[in-house]
Design an enzyme around this catalytic site. Structure first.
Site, PDB file in Angstrom:
ATOM      1  N   HIS A 166     -61.823  14.231  -3.592  1.00  0.00           N
ATOM      2  CA  HIS A 166     -60.745  13.621  -2.837  1.00  0.00           C
ATOM      3  C   HIS A 166     -61.098  13.746  -1.355  1.00  0.00           C
ATOM      4  O   HIS A 166     -61.899  14.612  -0.962  1.00  0.00           O
ATOM      5  CB  HIS A 166     -59.417  14.341  -3.106  1.00  0.00           C
ATOM      6  CG  HIS A 166     -58.853  14.090  -4.469  1.00  0.00           C
ATOM      7  ND1 HIS A 166     -58.458  12.846  -4.897  1.00  0.00           N
ATOM      8  CD2 HIS A 166     -58.608  14.943  -5.513  1.00  0.00           C
ATOM      9  CE1 HIS A 166     -57.985  12.928  -6.127  1.00  0.00           C
ATOM     10  NE2 HIS A 166     -58.069  14.191  -6.532  1.00  0.00           N
ATOM     11  N   CYS A 201     -61.725   9.058  -1.000  1.00  0.00           N
ATOM     12  CA  CYS A 201     -60.777   8.261  -0.232  1.00  0.00           C
ATOM     13  C   CYS A 201     -60.886   8.611   1.243  1.00  0.00           C
ATOM     14  O   CYS A 201     -61.203   9.745   1.606  1.00  0.00           O
ATOM     15  CB  CYS A 201     -59.355   8.521  -0.717  1.00  0.00           C
ATOM     16  SG  CYS A 201     -59.020   7.883  -2.358  1.00  0.00           S
TER      17      CYS A 201
END
Length: 456
Positions: free
Chosen positions: A262, A305
């Site tokens: 992430h 991301c």
């Protein structure tokens, strides 16, 4: 070979519902593989459909082909829609056009066709997810920034070899890539996060596919690959420090670092919810901090991301679109000297040492754009992994033999641009992603796969 064409009542259904199908149907690799498994489409037909530039054109091309593909084409098409979580379109085609007494029989036929397809997939080793699996995985599109999408397995065709003629014609204008191994590669993949210290970071289901894909493709490209999974931010830092200090870099021509986790703009998460800053990573490999890799290409790939806003895309207007990125040129720090690192020892003739910029010879591929207002949420697929790693793997396997890395990453960008998410009934349906890369390369980088030069 398929006998007669589709029965007339099925033709009429497709014709009447064509506008809705073109607007709502998702024609992706999984749906086409279902039709290929039933021998409704050939491989060339499927490739031709996928080559279309928009979703509507892919749908329209499929609808033109189906009536010509035999009496079983309609039944197989309806089953493919069900198997790809598009039951509402299957119902649109079957309800109201089949006699009421045939409804239950038609449903049984669809189930039987699905079972036959599963048998064919098992014979041909092509994976097909169960409905339970797809429903469970696609349900996560409401909950996570990185959405799980179903499809088939990653491309595993062997990396194509470089020819001797190609090597001889490109070696002088590209980075030296003759060492065997070509270099060391480090893959850090964070899949499971600590629920206590990182309660907001979901498990990256499918993330384990990405690190295995990268391990395989870079091994085939003659790298010594090390994979570490589920590290805290501090452990990631320690791992990278150890990697950059390895003495093996001295005798190798390049290195690779892949970070999968992430992330936010400028950083990726450790499993403890702490951030590792990418600027620190790049500094660790600059010319001052990592002298063993001076003048050698250093490759970074970041699958994470860079924000939490989903790119819903915009409608393309008529006419070709063209964008260009401004280039940035640097003055040559040592125009008069072309000697390699072995001759930079203070100069017996009193010549000054060649100086290097603080940071050079790096390229970094990002799965998502650095955006001010729109940050793209990276899409993941639980069977094939992320879109970006899928396309990077495919491009390296197919093009590394005769294409330099920057052009390969341009091709990856093009493939990512064409992809659309699948999540009917949500704001994520037909969502988009866009990758990018930054480079301070000073030459082309060819991997020259499976080629060992003969020194006389």
């Amino acid at each position: 070979m398929l006998g007669c064409g589709m029965v007339e009542r099925h033709r009429q259904v497709l014709r009447k519902r064509s506008a809705i199908l073109c607007k709502q149907m998702v024609v992706d690799e999984l749906l086409l593989q279902c039709l290929q498994a039933d021998k409704i489409l050939t491989e060339n037909m499927a490739e031709g459909i996928l080559a279309e530039t928009t979703s509507q054109k892919r749908s329209w091309r499929l609808l033109i082909l189906l009536p010509k593909r035999g009496p079983q084409a309609f039944e197989s098409f309806c089953t493919a829609l069900k198997d790809t979580e598009q039951e509402h379109l299957c119902e649109l085609l079957t309800q109201g056009f089949l006699p009421e007494e045939s409804r239950e029989q038609a449903e049984r036929q669809l189930m039987q066709t699905s079972e036959r397809r599963r048998e064919r997939y098992s014979e041909s080793s092509l994976p097909l997810p169960t409905q339970d699996e797809t429903a469970a995985k696609r349900a996560r599109t409401h909950e996570s920034m990185e959405f799980s999408l179903e499809s088939d397995s990653p491309l595993t065709t062997p990396v194509l070899p470089c020819t001797q003629d190609f090597y001889l014609s490109h070696r002088e204008t590209s980075y030296r890539m003759t060492s065997s191994p070509r270099g060391l590669a480090l893959v850090i993949s964070n899949v499971t996060f600590d629920p206590c210290t990182a309660p907001d970071l979901d498990t990256r289901k499918g993330g384990e596919v990405d690190d295995e894909v990268l391990r395989k493709v870079f091994t085939e490209l003659d790298y010594v690959v090390t994979v570490h999974r589920d590290l805290t931010a501090e452990d990631m830092k320690t791992c990278i420090e150890t990697f950059r200090r390895r003495p093996d870099h001295r005798t190798m021509d390049s290195c690779v670092l892949c970070l999968l986790s992430h992330g936010v703009e400028g950083a990726v998460y450790g499993t403890d919810g702490q951030l590792l800053q990418l600027e620190w990573v790049f500094e660790a490999f600059d010319n001052a901090s990592c002298p063993l890799l001076q003048n050698k290409p250093k490759m970074f790939f970041v699958q994470a991301c860079r924000g939490d806003d989903l790119d819903s895309g915009v409608e393309q207007i008529d006419g070709p679109g063209r964008t260009s990125s401004p280039s940035c040129e640097q003055r040559d720090a040592g125009r008069e000297g072309t000697e390699d690192a072995g001759s930079r020892q203070g100069g017996k003739l009193g010549l000054p040492r060649i100086k290097l910029p603080q940071r050079s010879d790096m390229i970094c591929g990002f799965a998502t754009l650095k955006g001010q207002r729109i940050c793209t949420a990276a899409m993941r697929n639980t069977k094939r992994g992320s879109w970006y790693i899928q396309e990077l793997n495919t491009a390296l396997r197919r093009r590394a033999a005769d294409t330099h890395l920057a052009d390969i990453l341009v091709q990856v960008n093009g493939r990512i641009k064409e992809r659309e998410g699948y999540a009917p009934g949500t704001s994520h349906h037909r969502c988009k992603e866009m990758s990018e890369f930054t480079s301070s390369f000073c030459k082309d980088l060819y991997f020259f796969p499976k080629h060992q030069p003969h020194f006389s």
